[in-house]
Design an enzyme around this catalytic site. Structure first.
Site, PDB file in Angstrom:
ATOM      1  N   ASP A 144       0.846  -1.206   0.124  1.00  0.00           N
ATOM      2  CA  ASP A 144       0.027   0.044  -0.028  1.00  0.00           C
ATOM      3  C   ASP A 144       1.107   1.374   0.088  1.00  0.00           C
ATOM      4  O   ASP A 144       1.822   1.264   0.807  1.00  0.00           O
ATOM      5  CB  ASP A 144      -0.696  -0.038   1.194  1.00  0.00           C
ATOM      6  CG  ASP A 144      -2.029  -0.803   1.254  1.00  0.00           C
ATOM      7  OD1 ASP A 144      -2.281  -1.443   0.147  1.00  0.00           O
ATOM      8  OD2 ASP A 144      -2.908  -0.927   2.045  1.00  0.00           O
ATOM      9  N   LYS A 158      -7.884   0.889  -5.406  1.00  0.00           N
ATOM     10  CA  LYS A 158      -9.098   0.422  -4.555  1.00  0.00           C
ATOM     11  C   LYS A 158     -10.595   1.115  -5.104  1.00  0.00           C
ATOM     12  O   LYS A 158     -10.608   2.383  -4.991  1.00  0.00           O
ATOM     13  CB  LYS A 158      -9.255   0.576  -2.945  1.00  0.00           C
ATOM     14  CG  LYS A 158      -8.168  -0.605  -2.697  1.00  0.00           C
ATOM     15  CD  LYS A 158      -8.044  -0.396  -0.855  1.00  0.00           C
ATOM     16  CE  LYS A 158      -6.950  -1.262  -0.406  1.00  0.00           C
ATOM     17  NZ  LYS A 158      -6.885  -2.521  -0.515  1.00  0.00           N
ATOM     18  N   GLY A 172      -5.345  -2.815   8.769  1.00  0.00           N
ATOM     19  CA  GLY A 172      -4.917  -1.757   9.474  1.00  0.00           C
ATOM     20  C   GLY A 172      -4.659  -1.980  10.992  1.00  0.00           C
ATOM     21  O   GLY A 172      -4.804  -1.187  11.751  1.00  0.00           O
ATOM     22  N   ARG A 194      -6.818 -20.655   6.687  1.00  0.00           N
ATOM     23  CA  ARG A 194      -6.959 -21.918   7.503  1.00  0.00           C
ATOM     24  C   ARG A 194      -8.312 -22.540   7.037  1.00  0.00           C
ATOM     25  O   ARG A 194      -8.453 -23.425   6.484  1.00  0.00           O
ATOM     26  CB  ARG A 194      -6.896 -22.004   8.848  1.00  0.00           C
ATOM     27  CG  ARG A 194      -5.404 -22.076   9.295  1.00  0.00           C
ATOM     28  CD  ARG A 194      -5.240 -22.760  10.643  1.00  0.00           C
ATOM     29  NE  ARG A 194      -3.864 -22.531  11.169  1.00  0.00           N
ATOM     30  CZ  ARG A 194      -2.928 -23.600  10.561  1.00  0.00           C
ATOM     31  NH1 ARG A 194      -3.138 -24.506   9.972  1.00  0.00           N
ATOM     32  NH2 ARG A 194      -1.637 -23.389  11.092  1.00  0.00           N
ATOM     33  N   GLY A 226      -3.423  -7.204   8.016  1.00  0.00           N
ATOM     34  CA  GLY A 226      -2.800  -7.539   9.256  1.00  0.00           C
ATOM     35  C   GLY A 226      -1.251  -7.930   9.180  1.00  0.00           C
ATOM     36  O   GLY A 226      -0.719  -8.348  10.384  1.00  0.00           O
ATOM     37  N   GLY A 285      -0.278  -3.737   3.999  1.00  0.00           N
ATOM     38  CA  GLY A 285      -0.942  -2.422   3.870  1.00  0.00           C
ATOM     39  C   GLY A 285      -0.158  -1.426   4.690  1.00  0.00           C
ATOM     40  O   GLY A 285       0.874  -0.905   4.501  1.00  0.00           O
ATOM     41  N   SER A 286      -0.855  -1.370   5.921  1.00  0.00           N
ATOM     42  CA  SER A 286      -0.252  -0.233   6.838  1.00  0.00           C
ATOM     43  C   SER A 286       1.144  -0.819   7.447  1.00  0.00           C
ATOM     44  O   SER A 286       1.838  -0.056   7.949  1.00  0.00           O
ATOM     45  CB  SER A 286      -1.222  -0.107   7.919  1.00  0.00           C
ATOM     46  OG  SER A 286      -2.589   0.026   7.619  1.00  0.00           O
TER      47      SER A 286
END
Lengths: 286, 192
Positions: free
Chosen positions: A16, A73, A145, A157, A206, A227-228
């Site tokens: 990101d 996005k 995030g 899973r 995450g 991402g973050s």
């Protein structure tokens, strides 16, 4: 044909970025693609309000800055944002739960577009529904995030378990499985015959450390979105490069240990139970 | 015979599946010491900048060139074709290539993802029908040196070439299920 680019992204990391400078850092670190957005998910979470597609000038700035593919996005179901992004010459659209959904019943009919789509999923049924709508690539939703990998692991899973289940049942049971999964029989049969999803499946939501990336690869993902986790950390460039190397050498603990040294502060992160149900991005989309 | 596939990033698994279908021992190469006993090396499609950065970090450039000088055949597909070329046009500043093959390759010459396509190619030395070429954000070969042979063209642009024990294809033979170019590499390009 639209699944072809995703094949080329395999074993890679998609990062990101919110401006040209970050996009260059990501490309220099070895990202296979960048995701252009207005704010990273951690900031979207912090700011609240309605999260929409990025300003077109922001996307164009990023497209101009790098030679690797650029993704952007759109809101779930917002086919006009998707049309607009396609017109900007972006390589991939992420119909994403990170943004506020625009339609609570329909996702974008992705067959109407020439540009390929990636979509999030928490389970096999959700992945196959997106593929039926024309998605050329899927990713776990995780919980964006948060810097907390637990939801991405749960979703991966879940998909692995359901794929193993579908692969193991008889042809005659597939009709009932399709009903249970809420997915087209034809796609469920494809999974049964091939023992995998018909498109590339990345991990997302995450991932914050090289070990997180390698964990998702060992669970069977084809590649990783961060991402973050990168630009909310203390030393983005070093961390980005370390996550790229851990994704390639995901089965080599010595290399993962080597690249994990002295990366500075990881993003602080959030425990999932601390997020009210209504603010969990993974609940968006169906 | 042992053939390696550079497994840093990209579509390396598909090449390994193709080689195994042809009953060749295939090795996923992630570290330079795995090059030692290879007869041939395939550099797959992927993102050429990402693969190039990882080749640099893990010091692949000299060992590949060195093993090639000792006779290891090399085949680059798409991003791999960029990495084997002596000259890269429209590359990223500072983008390093192996510089083995006397060809000039223009990066993303066929355009962005929306311009990806499939087309039948008349590929020299292949028996039977045309070969289905899958092009994804493909480069093209703009020039070949005197020692290189053009193997296929699409609308005038060179899309496959060979020079001695080196092969470059800008499309993706690993994604088609048609093993003829892999067989050509194993039987004709790798020296016996």
């Amino acid at each position: 044909m639209k699944t072809g680019l995703a094949e080329m992204l395999k074993g890679g990391v998609i990062m990101d970025v919110v401006n040209a400078e970050q996009a260059k850092i990501a490309e220099d670190a070895g990202a296979v693609a960048v995701m252009a957005l207005e704010r990273v998910p951690a900031d979207i979470r912090a700011t609240g309000g309605i999260a929409r597609m990025a300003d077109p000038s922001k996307i164009e700035e990023i497209v101009a800055a790098v030679s690797v593919p650029v993704m952007a996005k759109c809101r779930i179901g917002h086919f006009v944002e998707a049309q607009l992004i396609q017109s900007l010459g972006v390589d991939y659209i992420d119909e994403s739960e990170v943004l506020t959904p625009a339609d609570e019943q329909y996702h974008v009919n992705k067959w109407d577009f020439t540009v390929p789509f990636v979509c999030g999923a928490r389970s096999l049924g959700e992945a196959l529904r997106r593929i039926a709508e024309g998605a050329a690539m899927v990713r776990t939703k995780g919980e964006p995030g948060t810097g907390n990998v637990v939801e991405a692991v749960r979703h991966m899973r879940q998909m692995n378990d359901e794929i193993a289940w579908v692969a193991g049942i008889s042809e005659g049971q597939l009709f009932d499985a399709a009903k249970e999964l809420g997915a087209a029989h034809e796609l469920v049969k494809w999974v049964h015959d091939n023992g995998k999803l018909p498109v590339v499946n990345f991990a997302a939501g995450g991932i914050a450390t090289p070990a997180d990336a390698a964990l998702m690869m060992q669970l069977g993902c084809d590649g990783v979105f961060v991402g973050s986790g990168i630009f909310k950390s203390g030393d983005p460039s070093t961390r980005a490069k370390a996550i790229v190397e851990a994704t390639t050498h995901f089965e080599d603990p010595e290399i993962i240990a080597k690249v994990s040294r002295n990366l500075g502060e990881a993003m602080v992160g959030i425990n999932i139970p601390d997020i009210p149900q209504s603010e969990r991005m993974q609940e968006r989309g169906w | 015979m042992r053939v390696g596939v550079l497994a840093l990033q990209g579509a390396f698994r598909e090449h390994i599946v193709m080689l195994e279908a042809l009953e060749v021992a295939a090795v996923a190469v992630r570290l330079p010491n795995q090059l030692d006993d290879l007869d041939g090396l395939i550099i797959p499609g992927g993102e050429s900048t990402a693969i190039g950065k990882l080749m640099e970090s893990y010091e692949f450039f000299e060992p590949i060139a060195g093993r090639h000088a000792e006779g290891m055949a090399v085949w680059g597909t798409c991003a791999g074709a960029i990495l084997v070329a002596k000259r890269v046009l429209d590359g990223v500043t500072g983008q390093r290539s192996l510089g083995l093959m006397d060809i000039a390759v223009r990066r993303n010459a066929f355009g962005r993802q929306v311009d990806s396509f499939e087309v039948d190619l008349d590929f020299a030395h292949l028996h039977g029908e045309d070969y289905r070429g899958v092009f994804i954000r493909a480069p093209w070969i703009e020039e070949v040196g005197a020692g290189a042979e053009v193997l296929a063209r699409h609308e005038g642009a060179i899309v496959a070439a060979r020079e001695g024990n080196m092969l470059a294809t800008v499309f993706h033979p690993e994604l088609t299920g048609d093993p003829r170019i892999h067989r050509y590499f194993i039987e004709d390009v790798i020296p016996t």
